[in-house]
Design a protein around this motif. Structure first.
Motif, short mmCIF file in Angstrom:
data_model
loop_
_atom_site.label_atom_id
_atom_site.label_comp_id
_atom_site.label_asym_id
_atom_site.label_seq_id
_atom_site.Cartn_x
_atom_site.Cartn_y
_atom_site.Cartn_z
N UNK A 125 31.07 29.24 -8.19
CA UNK A 125 30.71 30.64 -8.00
C UNK A 125 29.97 31.20 -9.21
N UNK A 126 30.28 30.68 -10.43
CA UNK A 126 29.65 31.20 -11.64
C UNK A 126 28.15 30.95 -11.67
N UNK A 127 27.68 29.91 -10.98
CA UNK A 127 26.24 29.62 -10.96
C UNK A 127 25.47 30.71 -10.23
N UNK A 143 26.63 37.76 -14.33
CA UNK A 143 27.56 38.37 -15.29
C UNK A 143 28.60 37.36 -15.73
N UNK A 144 29.22 36.65 -14.78
CA UNK A 144 30.22 35.64 -15.11
C UNK A 144 29.59 34.48 -15.87
N UNK A 145 28.38 34.11 -15.49
CA UNK A 145 27.68 33.01 -16.16
C UNK A 145 27.45 33.34 -17.63
N UNK A 146 27.11 34.58 -17.92
CA UNK A 146 26.87 35.01 -19.31
C UNK A 146 28.16 34.97 -20.12
#
Length: 911
Positions: free
Chosen positions: A188-190, A194-197
């Protein structure tokens, strides 16, 4: 009596609470200036994987085919990282283990009052200092560290607590859930910028708590196939997660991995104490900042584990849980020296704050500083360390830092225990004063020793009262000047009114001394030594169970010291036989270590045979209430049969991994509920009521048993039945003319107080017997002061889903059942010997307070948690003895004297 009980309860509460102010105040210090190492860390992120309940040998050893159960972890040990054994501390429980791993210190000793579930004091942790932390696993562990974290940067993902089922078909699903959710999270982070950062920030922590191994260990034991297969699953899951993270971060080599465990587990599937199977846990680290494998030809360890694991050529580096393993770090000498310097300054800052706090609240002429670490000494060591670092003499700098750390810790301990002697003396005065007052009360109101005292009560002189008031005022003024906590006032002022009450009875004291002077010196000294020896046997039995065996062997010789052997030979023979039979139990292994379902079945069969004997005896009589009694006994026999069936059926169902059958669960709870009611339907005849209580209690006890302990209440009760007869025979020897056959005595709800007699010397023995039998009921089948004496399998007939409060309540009731049997028997002893329960309570209070005074000075706040926890348990058990005795006495009176009538049943004084 009610006022005395309330006052006594308050006094004992103060004595009980005092150990937490004297021994267990938090040693943590707040308000220090932060200290940081100026050099950057080698890793940007950490992956901490904790396999709950994993033993070191279970991970490192090879299987019967010579293959590793964890091939990926073994490959890390040989080619990528460093490894060793992490030595945990007692209590080997999940909370203390995780606090040591994540917060970096051994659990605060004041946590014992919270049962290791809540944070007793604020403390910092790795998660709190991180930029972001993501964690997956059990709600019991994750919520503990997320609760007090500052800011919104610690994120938890937990499964439902009901999934923690010891009777589940497949407990590995707990670990599979963690691995699956992590994969979904990074997928899901891909697609979430925001989560990826956030995931690409520095100081990021990923925490994986894997509970499947612990659950399988409790349910099936660590030697089971289920436990070992779970290790294989965890190894495979870790391999997949490591591959996933490397791919996600593009193999940037900035990720550090740590794989370890919070505690191990005994062969019988429990943990909490200090056996090496509980304290030896695996520790494997690899990735950024961690040393690569090092070859070693000769490794010196006290154990023979390396050869058995086939790892003797890879350097093993053991660590203590919670302490930074410097030898694992792949970094420069200057980094290590700077880190040690920072660590030393942090601890020195704590010492300074602690010294300042104590100095501010102590009168200047009474303050004694810690001379080994003066201000000059501190500055001199710090100056030398900086000089050595500048000269690149890093080894000398590290040695000096270690010296400063040692002195700072010693100074912290000095100021932390600064008031201990003063408070200890205050509590000692309170203890001795209270025991003296109760002893005088017994002599004054329940004995004929002071009959010569004048009936005219003289008021104490005003000088005595004024003297104690003056002492109280001076003590208050002294504490006020030093700004002491309010609890100090309680501990220091409590002895004042107690000793006033003691000295106010100077007439009783004078008459007591006069009476004692008339005793033959040899008889007086012998009695005193016998009493002191008896107290010491009770105290030692808390540490060495075989002392109970020694005590029972001495008890077996009792008939030979009196005329009982000649006047009541059959009863004396029975007494000797059952004393020696009960003496075997303290020599047996602790309950749960060797479960044997057939011994439980055997105990049930013995109960059925006894019941059959009683039914046969009833049929031979021509009682008008025969039908009712027969129905009651048949119902109790049916309950025993159902208990045996439930135990056997549940055992087989769990072996087949079919869980706890609902029918078994319902039957078990019904038997437990009816065990409180059925005895009240039986006649109030002394022997019949006691037998009904025994059979009903045994039905429940069988459901809570896993081995030989199922026989314990049965043997104990047989001894109690004989004791009742023995005491009645003894009473006749003491000159009391009233004697009634035991078979014709009935329990009565309204006791005739005119039948109570004055106390005699033999009643001290009766009170001691009661305390001894209560202690053997406590420790007869195991040292319950040690947490790993409890076996969760004991409650599997009632529930298998982890529920600490419900499981704890059931195991507590299992402990109380032998207590209840002893107290019900003593109700009969009081009745047959015309002994007042009030006088008994006072005598037991004195004995327990003398024992408590022993344990007060044996309480420890140093050493292993096993020593600390056991010392507290012993003190708490003895302090609660008097309070529990009141509760048990009330319960025993209810069970022996209350009569429930079935609708339509005629009334009779005989039932």
């Amino acid at each position: 009596m009610l006022l005395f009980f309330i006052v006594g309860l308050l006094v004992h509460f103060v004595f009980f609470a005092s150990i937490f102010d004297i021994y267990f105040t938090s040693p943590l210090v707040h308000g220090m200036a932060p200290q940081f190492t100026p050099l950057p860390p080698p890793a940007r992120r950490l992956v901490l994987i904790v396999a709950d309940g994993l033993r070191a040998d279970a991970l490192y050893e090879l299987d019967e085919k010579g293959n590793s159960r964890a091939p990926f972890i073994r490959n890390i040990i040989m080619h990528e990282g460093s490894w060793g054994i992490s030595h945990t501390r007692v209590p080997t429980e999940s909370r203390p283990g995780h606090v040591a791993l994540i917060a970096g210190f051994y659990e605060d000793v004041s946590a014992v009052a919270k049962g290791w579930k809540e944070n007793p004091v604020e403390f910092d942790s790795l998660f709190n200092q991180s930029k972001y932390t993501w964690s997956w696993g059990s709600p019991d562990i994750l919520s503990m560290f997320a609760k007090d974290a500052s800011g919104n940067h610690v994120f938890t993902y937990c499964y439902d607590a009901d999934n923690e089922d010891f009777g589940a078909k497949d407990a590995t699903k707990l670990d599979t859930w963690v691995f699956d959710n992590i994969k979904e999270f990074f997928h899901a982070a891909r697609n979430n910028q925001s989560l990826f950062s956030k995931l690409n920030e520095d100081k990021v922590v990923f925490f994986l708590h894997l509970l499947g191994i612990d659950t399988n260990g409790h349910a099936h034991r660590p030697t089971s196939r289920e436990y070992k297969d779970n290790i294989k699953l965890v190894d495979k899951g870790i391999k997949e997660i490591v591959s996933l993270l490397k791919e996600f971060y593009g193999n940037d080599e900035k990720t550090a991995f740590v794989f370890t465990s919070d505690h191990g587990m005994t062969d019988w599937g429990f943990h909490g104490a200090g056996h090496h199977s509980e304290t030896f846990t695996p520790f494997v680290a690899w990735g950024a900042g961690v040393k690569y494998p090092q070859k070693a030809s000769d490794q010196q360890f006290n154990d023979e584990l390396l050869k058995g694991w086939k790892l003797e050529y890879w350097k093993r580096q053991d660590i203590n849980q919670g302490i930074l393993p410097v030898n694992y770090l792949n970094n420069t000498d200057v980094f290590k020296a700077e880190s040690m310097y920072t660590n030393a300054k942090q601890i020195l800052e704590q010492f300074k704050v602690k010294m300042t706090q104590k100095k501010e609240v102590t009168l200047p002429f009474l303050f004694t500083p810690f001379n080994l670490l003066s201000d000059y000494k501190q500055l001199d060591i710090l100056r030398k360390v900086r000089s050595f670092i500048k000269q690149e003499n890093y080894d000398e700098a590290v040695i000096l830092c270690m010296e400063l750390i040692h002195l700072s810790l010693e100074g912290l301990s000095y100021y932390h225990t600064y008031d201990r002697f003063f408070l200890g003396i205050s509590v000692l005065l309170g203890f001795v004063g209270w025991a003296s007052y109760v002893s005088l009360l017994i002599i004054k109101t329940h004995s004929s020793l002071t009959r010569s005292v004048s009936k005219e009560v003289k008021k104490p002189s005003h000088l005595l009262l004024c003297s104690f008031v003056a002492i109280g005022i001076l003590m208050t003024f002294f504490l006020l000047i030093q700004a002491c906590p309010w609890t100090y006032y309680v501990y220091c002022l409590l002895p004042v009114p107690i000793w006033y009450a003691v000295l106010k009875e100077y007439q009783v004291i004078q008459d007591l001394v006069t009476s004692l002077c008339t005793f033959p010196p040899r008889h007086f000294v012998g009695s005193l030594l016998a009493f002191a020896l008896g107290i010491e046997v009770l105290v030692l039995s808390f540490f060495y169970r075989y002392m109970l065996t020694a005590g029972l062997i001495i008890f077996a010789c009792w008939p030979f010291t009196t005329q009982l052997w000649t006047r009541a030979k059959n009863i004396s023979m029975s007494w000797i036989f059952f004393c020696l039979l009960l003496a075997v139990f303290p020599l047996m292994p602790v309950v749960g270590r060797k479960p044997d379902i057939f011994l439980v079945m055997g105990a049930g069969l013995l109960v059925l045979l006894l019941s059959l004997f009683v039914v046969t005896s009833l049929i031979k009589t021509k009682d008008s209430f025969l039908n009712d009694q027969l129905l009651l006994h048949l119902f109790q026999m049916l309950s025993t049969v159902l208990s045996m069936w439930a135990v056997y059926s549940t055992h087989n169902s769990l072996l087949k991994k079919q869980g706890l059958p609902l029918t078994n669960q319902v039957v078990s709870w019904i038997i437990l509920a009816t065990s409180f009611v059925v005895p009240l339907l039986s006649p109030r005849n002394l022997l019949e009521r006691l037998f009904s209580i025994l059979v009903s209690s045994m039905s429940t006890y069988l459901l809570l048993s896993t081995g030989y302990e199922a026989l314990f209440p049965l043997v104990l009760s047989c001894l109690m039945f004989v004791w009742i007869h023995m005491e009645q025979e003894t009473l006749q020897q003491s000159g009391v003319s009233w004697k009634q056959k035991v078979t014709s005595i009935y329990f009565s709800y309204n006791t005739d107080i005119t039948q109570f007699r004055q106390l005699c010397m033999d009643d001290i023995r009766r009170a001691y017997f009661l305390v001894f039998f209560l202690v053997i009921a406590f420790f007869g089948t195991g040292n319950i002061a040690s947490i790993n004496s409890f076996d969760l399998a004991s409650v599997y007939c009632f529930l298998t889903v982890f529920s600490p409060f419900m499981m704890g309540a059931l195991m507590l009731w299992k402990i109380f059942i032998p207590f209840v049997l002893v107290m019900c028997a003593f109700e009969a002893v009081q009745l047959t010997t015309q002994l007042s329960s009030k006088s008994l309570f006072l005598m037991v209070l004195v004995i327990s307070d003398i024992m408590a005074l022993h344990f007060f000075f044996l309480v420890k706040d140093y050493g292993s948690w096993l020593d600390i926890g056991t010392s507290i348990s012993h003190y708490v058990i003895v302090m609660c003895l008097s309070i529990v005795l009141v509760f048990l006495n009330g319960l025993a009176q209810l069970l022996t004297t209350k009569k429930l009538r079935v609708y339509g049943q005629p009334k009779s004084h005989l039932i």
